[in-house]
Motif scaffolding. Structure first.
Motif, PDB file in Angstrom:
ATOM      1  N   ALA A 196       0.727  -1.332   0.110  1.00  0.00           N
ATOM      2  CA  ALA A 196       0.057   0.245   0.053  1.00  0.00           C
ATOM      3  C   ALA A 196       0.882   1.221  -0.080  1.00  0.00           C
ATOM      4  O   ALA A 196       0.698   2.070  -0.735  1.00  0.00           O
ATOM      5  CB  ALA A 196      -1.032   0.280   1.054  1.00  0.00           C
ATOM      6  N   GLN A 197       1.879   1.244   0.683  1.00  0.00           N
ATOM      7  CA  GLN A 197       2.953   2.289   0.748  1.00  0.00           C
ATOM      8  C   GLN A 197       3.783   2.443  -0.522  1.00  0.00           C
ATOM      9  O   GLN A 197       3.975   3.489  -0.810  1.00  0.00           O
ATOM     10  CB  GLN A 197       3.850   2.380   2.051  1.00  0.00           C
ATOM     11  CG  GLN A 197       2.963   2.241   3.442  1.00  0.00           C
ATOM     12  CD  GLN A 197       4.056   2.296   4.417  1.00  0.00           C
ATOM     13  OE1 GLN A 197       4.715   3.074   4.509  1.00  0.00           O
ATOM     14  NE2 GLN A 197       3.959   1.537   5.258  1.00  0.00           N
ATOM     15  N   GLN A 198       4.005   1.394  -1.002  1.00  0.00           N
ATOM     16  CA  GLN A 198       4.893   1.327  -2.329  1.00  0.00           C
ATOM     17  C   GLN A 198       3.979   2.069  -3.548  1.00  0.00           C
ATOM     18  O   GLN A 198       4.307   2.942  -4.157  1.00  0.00           O
ATOM     19  CB  GLN A 198       5.295  -0.046  -2.770  1.00  0.00           C
ATOM     20  CG  GLN A 198       6.204   0.122  -4.155  1.00  0.00           C
ATOM     21  CD  GLN A 198       7.522   0.600  -3.522  1.00  0.00           C
ATOM     22  OE1 GLN A 198       7.873   0.054  -2.482  1.00  0.00           O
ATOM     23  NE2 GLN A 198       7.875   1.196  -4.492  1.00  0.00           N
ATOM     24  N   GLN A 199       2.731   1.903  -3.541  1.00  0.00           N
ATOM     25  CA  GLN A 199       1.725   2.309  -4.443  1.00  0.00           C
ATOM     26  C   GLN A 199       1.805   3.761  -4.231  1.00  0.00           C
ATOM     27  O   GLN A 199       1.707   4.873  -5.095  1.00  0.00           O
ATOM     28  CB  GLN A 199       0.175   1.513  -4.357  1.00  0.00           C
ATOM     29  CG  GLN A 199       0.283   0.380  -4.846  1.00  0.00           C
ATOM     30  CD  GLN A 199      -0.918  -0.406  -4.641  1.00  0.00           C
ATOM     31  OE1 GLN A 199      -2.192   0.189  -4.563  1.00  0.00           O
ATOM     32  NE2 GLN A 199      -1.046  -1.775  -5.156  1.00  0.00           N
ATOM     33  N   ALA A 256       9.799   3.594  -6.925  1.00  0.00           N
ATOM     34  CA  ALA A 256       9.894   4.977  -6.489  1.00  0.00           C
ATOM     35  C   ALA A 256      10.662   5.195  -5.126  1.00  0.00           C
ATOM     36  O   ALA A 256      11.303   6.255  -4.970  1.00  0.00           O
ATOM     37  CB  ALA A 256       8.472   5.628  -6.378  1.00  0.00           C
ATOM     38  N   VAL A 257      10.574   4.367  -4.181  1.00  0.00           N
ATOM     39  CA  VAL A 257      11.392   4.488  -2.917  1.00  0.00           C
ATOM     40  C   VAL A 257      12.890   4.531  -3.368  1.00  0.00           C
ATOM     41  O   VAL A 257      13.623   5.372  -2.846  1.00  0.00           O
ATOM     42  CB  VAL A 257      10.830   3.390  -2.083  1.00  0.00           C
ATOM     43  CG1 VAL A 257      11.620   3.627  -0.812  1.00  0.00           C
ATOM     44  CG2 VAL A 257       9.393   3.485  -1.754  1.00  0.00           C
ATOM     45  N   ARG A 258      13.067   3.637  -3.750  1.00  0.00           N
ATOM     46  CA  ARG A 258      14.505   3.539  -4.304  1.00  0.00           C
ATOM     47  C   ARG A 258      15.128   4.497  -4.967  1.00  0.00           C
ATOM     48  O   ARG A 258      16.439   5.032  -4.903  1.00  0.00           O
ATOM     49  CB  ARG A 258      14.984   2.002  -5.151  1.00  0.00           C
ATOM     50  CG  ARG A 258      16.292   1.662  -5.522  1.00  0.00           C
ATOM     51  CD  ARG A 258      16.418   0.410  -5.967  1.00  0.00           C
ATOM     52  NE  ARG A 258      17.639  -0.129  -6.566  1.00  0.00           N
ATOM     53  CZ  ARG A 258      18.084  -1.310  -6.980  1.00  0.00           C
ATOM     54  NH1 ARG A 258      17.146  -2.299  -6.752  1.00  0.00           N
ATOM     55  NH2 ARG A 258      19.318  -1.516  -7.560  1.00  0.00           N
ATOM     56  N   PHE A 317      21.909  -3.158   3.290  1.00  0.00           N
ATOM     57  CA  PHE A 317      20.456  -3.167   2.628  1.00  0.00           C
ATOM     58  C   PHE A 317      20.707  -3.700   1.327  1.00  0.00           C
ATOM     59  O   PHE A 317      21.365  -3.522   0.675  1.00  0.00           O
ATOM     60  CB  PHE A 317      20.129  -1.819   2.452  1.00  0.00           C
ATOM     61  CG  PHE A 317      19.373  -1.008   3.522  1.00  0.00           C
ATOM     62  CD1 PHE A 317      19.768  -1.065   4.787  1.00  0.00           C
ATOM     63  CD2 PHE A 317      18.298  -0.233   3.130  1.00  0.00           C
ATOM     64  CE1 PHE A 317      19.154  -0.454   5.707  1.00  0.00           C
ATOM     65  CE2 PHE A 317      17.419   0.266   3.983  1.00  0.00           C
ATOM     66  CZ  PHE A 317      17.818   0.183   5.579  1.00  0.00           C
ATOM     67  N   PRO A 318      20.013  -4.873   1.134  1.00  0.00           N
ATOM     68  CA  PRO A 318      20.029  -5.947   0.180  1.00  0.00           C
ATOM     69  C   PRO A 318      19.484  -5.096  -1.021  1.00  0.00           C
ATOM     70  O   PRO A 318      18.453  -4.265  -1.103  1.00  0.00           O
ATOM     71  CB  PRO A 318      19.623  -7.062   0.481  1.00  0.00           C
ATOM     72  CG  PRO A 318      18.221  -6.610   1.258  1.00  0.00           C
ATOM     73  CD  PRO A 318      19.039  -5.351   2.073  1.00  0.00           C
ATOM     74  N   ARG A 319      19.614  -5.775  -2.462  1.00  0.00           N
ATOM     75  CA  ARG A 319      19.088  -5.408  -3.680  1.00  0.00           C
ATOM     76  C   ARG A 319      17.759  -6.169  -3.633  1.00  0.00           C
ATOM     77  O   ARG A 319      16.669  -5.648  -4.328  1.00  0.00           O
ATOM     78  CB  ARG A 319      20.021  -5.667  -4.942  1.00  0.00           C
ATOM     79  CG  ARG A 319      21.157  -5.007  -4.893  1.00  0.00           C
ATOM     80  CD  ARG A 319      22.106  -5.635  -6.174  1.00  0.00           C
ATOM     81  NE  ARG A 319      23.293  -4.747  -5.942  1.00  0.00           N
ATOM     82  CZ  ARG A 319      23.617  -3.777  -6.398  1.00  0.00           C
ATOM     83  NH1 ARG A 319      22.595  -2.939  -7.161  1.00  0.00           N
ATOM     84  NH2 ARG A 319      24.955  -2.912  -6.355  1.00  0.00           N
ATOM     85  N   ARG A 320      17.641  -7.190  -3.266  1.00  0.00           N
ATOM     86  CA  ARG A 320      16.179  -8.147  -3.170  1.00  0.00           C
ATOM     87  C   ARG A 320      16.190  -8.870  -1.953  1.00  0.00           C
ATOM     88  O   ARG A 320      17.309  -9.215  -1.393  1.00  0.00           O
ATOM     89  CB  ARG A 320      16.389  -9.200  -4.366  1.00  0.00           C
ATOM     90  CG  ARG A 320      16.641  -8.477  -5.965  1.00  0.00           C
ATOM     91  CD  ARG A 320      15.243  -7.861  -6.275  1.00  0.00           C
ATOM     92  NE  ARG A 320      15.467  -7.555  -7.891  1.00  0.00           N
ATOM     93  CZ  ARG A 320      15.378  -8.563  -8.883  1.00  0.00           C
ATOM     94  NH1 ARG A 320      14.946  -9.646  -8.492  1.00  0.00           N
ATOM     95  NH2 ARG A 320      15.371  -7.978 -10.004  1.00  0.00           N
ATOM     96  N   SER A 321      15.094  -9.072  -1.663  1.00  0.00           N
ATOM     97  CA  SER A 321      14.887  -9.766  -0.532  1.00  0.00           C
ATOM     98  C   SER A 321      15.339 -11.155  -0.247  1.00  0.00           C
ATOM     99  O   SER A 321      15.750 -11.653   0.637  1.00  0.00           O
ATOM    100  CB  SER A 321      13.369 -10.022  -0.008  1.00  0.00           C
ATOM    101  OG  SER A 321      12.691  -8.985   0.627  1.00  0.00           O
ATOM    102  N   GLY A 322      15.253 -11.771  -1.650  1.00  0.00           N
ATOM    103  CA  GLY A 322      15.860 -13.112  -1.493  1.00  0.00           C
ATOM    104  C   GLY A 322      17.251 -13.448  -1.585  1.00  0.00           C
ATOM    105  O   GLY A 322      17.917 -14.405  -1.663  1.00  0.00           O
ATOM    106  N   LEU A 329      22.698  -3.208  -2.141  1.00  0.00           N
ATOM    107  CA  LEU A 329      22.383  -1.932  -2.634  1.00  0.00           C
ATOM    108  C   LEU A 329      23.140  -0.831  -1.791  1.00  0.00           C
ATOM    109  O   LEU A 329      23.616  -0.040  -2.374  1.00  0.00           O
ATOM    110  CB  LEU A 329      20.961  -1.779  -2.466  1.00  0.00           C
ATOM    111  CG  LEU A 329      20.375  -0.287  -3.126  1.00  0.00           C
ATOM    112  CD1 LEU A 329      20.604  -0.208  -4.444  1.00  0.00           C
ATOM    113  CD2 LEU A 329      18.901  -0.276  -2.852  1.00  0.00           C
ATOM    114  N   TYR A 330      22.886  -0.842  -0.471  1.00  0.00           N
ATOM    115  CA  TYR A 330      23.733   0.165   0.307  1.00  0.00           C
ATOM    116  C   TYR A 330      24.329  -0.725   1.240  1.00  0.00           C
ATOM    117  O   TYR A 330      23.770  -1.431   2.380  1.00  0.00           O
ATOM    118  CB  TYR A 330      22.775   0.953   1.149  1.00  0.00           C
ATOM    119  CG  TYR A 330      22.094   1.931   0.076  1.00  0.00           C
ATOM    120  CD1 TYR A 330      23.044   2.965  -0.396  1.00  0.00           C
ATOM    121  CD2 TYR A 330      20.735   1.851  -0.053  1.00  0.00           C
ATOM    122  CE1 TYR A 330      22.581   3.960  -1.162  1.00  0.00           C
ATOM    123  CE2 TYR A 330      20.200   2.657  -1.209  1.00  0.00           C
ATOM    124  CZ  TYR A 330      20.966   3.736  -1.622  1.00  0.00           C
ATOM    125  OH  TYR A 330      20.469   4.557  -2.534  1.00  0.00           O
TER     126      TYR A 330
END
Length: 789
Positions: free
Chosen positions: A541-544, A571-573, A610-615, A651-652
């Motif tokens: 919901a927040q990403q949207q 948009a967050v990234r 901070f990863p690029r992906r959850s996986g 990512l970071y």
């Protein structure tokens, strides 16, 4: 089930420099064998400690106790007398004040926890001291993880400050409030090294790095326990938890099993506990999980061989909430009786909430299954700790309501909370120098579920925080702005669900503004115990909401609320600026405003990658290279250690954090090309601020052992220093590197340093930075243990 269980013999732990802990290297802590002396009196005092003065009384009490009274001293119950919020723990079933009063009077309770308040504390203590047969005072404990009434940033946030002295000061402030509120012990610090961001309790610790965890564990213990002895009226007993391997739960699932090599256990997960013990900690909490098939709360190797025999720990071990009872569910104990036997014989001294020790120890002793000597040992540890706390001299310490009112929630503590909040903020990104924002003439749209929210400023594991003094983000911004009317506030969405018309209202607010501050992330219920997540992302919901607001085209500053590292996307990234603000406590709004408007520059650094992906989880910076290391500069590279969809980089990364300056690093300078095993090597770099604003830079020293008898991580943090640079200013930052900082646990479980080539970086994070090389050499005739490849 057999009444005895074979134990593996403890291996030899001799080795080059094995007697030097990291805490000794860093100049903090002291030998564990003097723990009672350190905590029971000022180190400058020539007077006998409280433990020494009461040694004969303790032995007399043990001699006079019945077996039921001994079991009672090992029985820890929830406090039913003093108010505490519900849903902090599972139903404890012991909430009847009358029943517990009778148990105290009968000598069946040694400690109570999660009750706060001076006046009632005195009333409860009077029952124990004046109405029980032996008059042994109760020990009062509480789950105060990051502040009592004054709430400081969650421990993970505070770790981002890379400032052990700050951690010591906030722990000391919490201790002042606790000690004045009828509490003698806190169940902190949590020192579990956390490397899987799916795990909910990442928020309670110091992140993924061993060195940072070691330093903060020691600092927090010293803050809680003070420098004047545990019997000082401002000191409380610290409790290092959860021993051990709890944070390595498979899949990041809370309470899950852990399975790891002995080298990883001893080299990664145990050092922070050793650091806490060396700093004088006299309480250790056992963990819920099993470790390589043996539950931690029945693990003799952990709780006796390592903790007692190797480290000479002098305090007591308590189980976590019913963890000894859970040995039955683990399939390790047959029933409650068997669980009691296994736990106490492994080294657990105090049983929390389950009541199993009280119920079963008397019969276990009578049957011969548990020796009386082991019970006496556990009771002695508890009584010695009570003596160290001064409870035999003044059982009513901390029960003065007048002092409580003066000490709790002072302005000095709130000023410290604000300082800690701003030091904990990490700026991940600041494209085009969007930040700091102007206080005057700039129309700001504050959008997101945390824009004006006060329910999530404290963070998880806050039980008694003063809700009347919570400062939301919108309040902090308005207080700082020259014209508060230029701030509009629109939630736009809920934390995990949409709001009717929310996105339309947010888009309209963004169009009318010059800049958007997007306050999004996790609620405090999404982090903490039992809050593991399969996908560590901003809720949909927040990403949207973020995508819709970004489409307006106005500059966007993302202000993240989170208790773990997140995988950012869309948009967050892509926002022009990103601040990681975690859960900052009572002064959240003001601390963030201090950074947003540039009254203070951001100085925090990521304690978690901070990863690029959850996986990518579990993901941490000190991974091993493997035999096929991937080149992070190549977008696609087959048959290498990487995922199809993303590089095997952060990512970071750990240690990353920007300032309002522009920092340049020079080449790494070495005082010599070789480091003898009995020598020191100076490693230095010149850093320059090319920006227009002052900046506090955290300079980090990393090393990599190129060739060793066991494969080593690609790089490891060994030290860091903060330096304040004015615009145009340069500074030479130097570190003294010692061989003892280069040890690892070898195949024989020995702590060794081996001669050979090492890479060394002095860098702004765990990725990149200038590198140099040196060689560790052994003096003639000295053969390092383990170098027999």
């Amino acid at each position: 089930m057999s009444s005895t269980r074979p134990l593996r013999a403890a291996p030899s732990r001799r080795g080059v420099l094995s007697g030097l802990s990291l805490m000794t290297i860093m100049g903090v802590g002291g030998p564990a064998m003097s723990a009672f002396a350190q905590t029971a009196r000022s180190p400058h005092s020539a007077q006998p400690s409280a433990v020494e003065r009461h040694a004969a009384r303790i032995e007399d009490l043990i001699a006079r106790m019945t077996i039921d009274e001994k079991a009672g001293q090992l029985n820890l119950l929830a406090d039913p007398f003093r108010w505490r919020p519900q849903n902090v723990n599972p139903l404890d079933g012991q909430g009847d004040p009358g029943r517990v009063t009778a148990m105290i009077r009968a000598g069946q309770v040694g400690s109570l926890f999660n009750g706060v308040g001076a006046a009632m504390g005195r009333t409860i203590q009077r029952v124990a001291v004046e109405e029980s047969r032996l008059g042994i005072p109760l020990l009062f404990a509480a789950d105060v993880i990051h502040g009592l009434k004054t709430v400081f940033p969650v421990p993970l946030a505070e770790a981002a400050a890379f400032n052990p002295e700050l951690a010591r000061r906030t722990a000391q402030a919490a201790a002042l409030e606790l000690a004045a509120s009828g509490v003698h012990q806190t169940y902190a610090p949590m020192v579990d090294v956390a490397r899987d961001q799916r795990w909910g309790r990442v928020v309670e610790g110091a992140g993924e790095d061993v060195t940072l965890n070691n330093l903060l564990a020691a600092a927090r213990v010293r803050g809680f326990q003070g420098d004047e002895g545990l019997d000082h009226p401002d000191a409380i007993l610290a409790t290092a938890k959860h021993m051990a391997g709890y944070s390595a739960a498979i899949g990041g699932v809370e309470y899950n099993t852990t399975d790891m090599s002995e080298q990883t256990l001893r080299g990664v997960f145990l050092p922070p506990f050793k650091a806490a013990v060396d700093a004088g900690c006299l309480a250790i909490m056992s963990a819920f999980n099993d470790v390589n098939g043996v539950p931690a709360s029945a693990n003799h190797e952990l709780l006796t061989e390592i903790l007692r025999d190797d480290w000479n720990f002098q305090g007591f071990v308590l189980s976590d909430y019913t963890s000894e009872q859970e040995l039955v569910a683990h399939g390790f104990a047959e029933d409650g009786r068997d669980a009691t036997r296994l736990a106490i014989m492994a080294g657990v001294d105090v049983s929390m909430v389950s009541g199993l020790f009280l119920q079963h120890i008397p019969e276990l002793v009578r049957s011969g299954a548990v020796p009386m000597a082991r019970v006496d040992q556990a009771v002695r540890r508890v009584l010695r700790t009570k003596a160290a706390l001064g409870l035999f001299d003044d059982p009513y310490r901390g029960t003065d309501p007048v002092r409580e009112q003066a000490m709790v929630g002072s302005q000095a503590h709130y000023a410290l909370a604000r300082e800690a909040a701003r030091e904990s903020i990490v700026m991940l990104k600041n494209d085009g120098d969007l930040l700091p924002l102007s206080k005057a003439g700039q129309r700001i749209a504050l959008i997101g579920p945390f824009a004006d929210d006060v329910d999530n400023v404290f963070g998880p594991w806050t039980i008694w925080g003063d809700e009347s003094r919570r400062v939301a983000l919108d309040v902090g911004l308005r207080e700082a702005m020259a014209d508060p009317s230029l701030l509009t506030v629109t939630r736009g969405s809920g934390v995990e669900g949409a709001l009717d018309g929310g996105i339309d209202a947010a888009v309209a607010a963004a169009r009318a503004a010059d800049v958007v501050v997007l306050a999004i992330g996790e609620s405090q219920r999404m982090s903490g115990e039992a809050q593991s997540r399969t996908d560590i992302v901003v809720p949909e919901a927040q990403q949207q909401l973020a995508e819709a607001v970004a489409a307006v085209g106005k500059p966007v500053v993302v202000v993240l609320k989170n208790g773990r590292a997140l995988a950012l996307s869309g948009a967050v990234r892509n926002a022009q600026a990103i601040l990681v603000t975690w859960f900052l406590g009572s002064e959240t709004g003001r601390g963030i405003a201090d950074i947003l408007f540039g009254d203070f520059g951001p100085s925090g650094r990521l304690p978690v990658s901070f990863p690029r992906r959850s996986g990518q989880q579990p993901f941490y910076y000190d991974r091993k290279n493997t035999g096929r290391p991937a080149d992070p500069n190549l977008e696609e590279e087959e048959y290498k250690a990487r995922y199809r969809e993303t590089p095997n980089t952060a990512l970071y990364p750990f240690g990353h954090g920007l300032t309002y300056g522009r920092i340049e690093y020079g080449a790494v300078e070495l005082s010599a090309s070789e480091l003898p095993l009995n020598g020191t090597l100076e490693v230095a770099v010149t850093v320059t601020n090319r920006g227009a604003r002052a900046a506090e830079e955290t300079v980090q020293l990393y090393v990599h052992d190129r060739v060793a008898s066991l494969t080593q991580p690609g790089r490891l943090l060994k030290d860091f220093k903060a330096v304040l640079l004015q615009p145009g200013q340069s500074a030479r930052v130097a570190f003294d590197l010692r061989p003892s900082q280069l040890t690892f646990i070898n195949a024989d479980l020995e702590s060794v340093v081996e001669p050979g080539l090492f890479d060394v970086w002095v860098a702004p994070s765990a990725q990149g930075g200038p590198v140099a090389t040196f060689r560790v050499t052994a003096p003639e005739g000295q053969t390092p243990v383990g170098d027999q490849r």
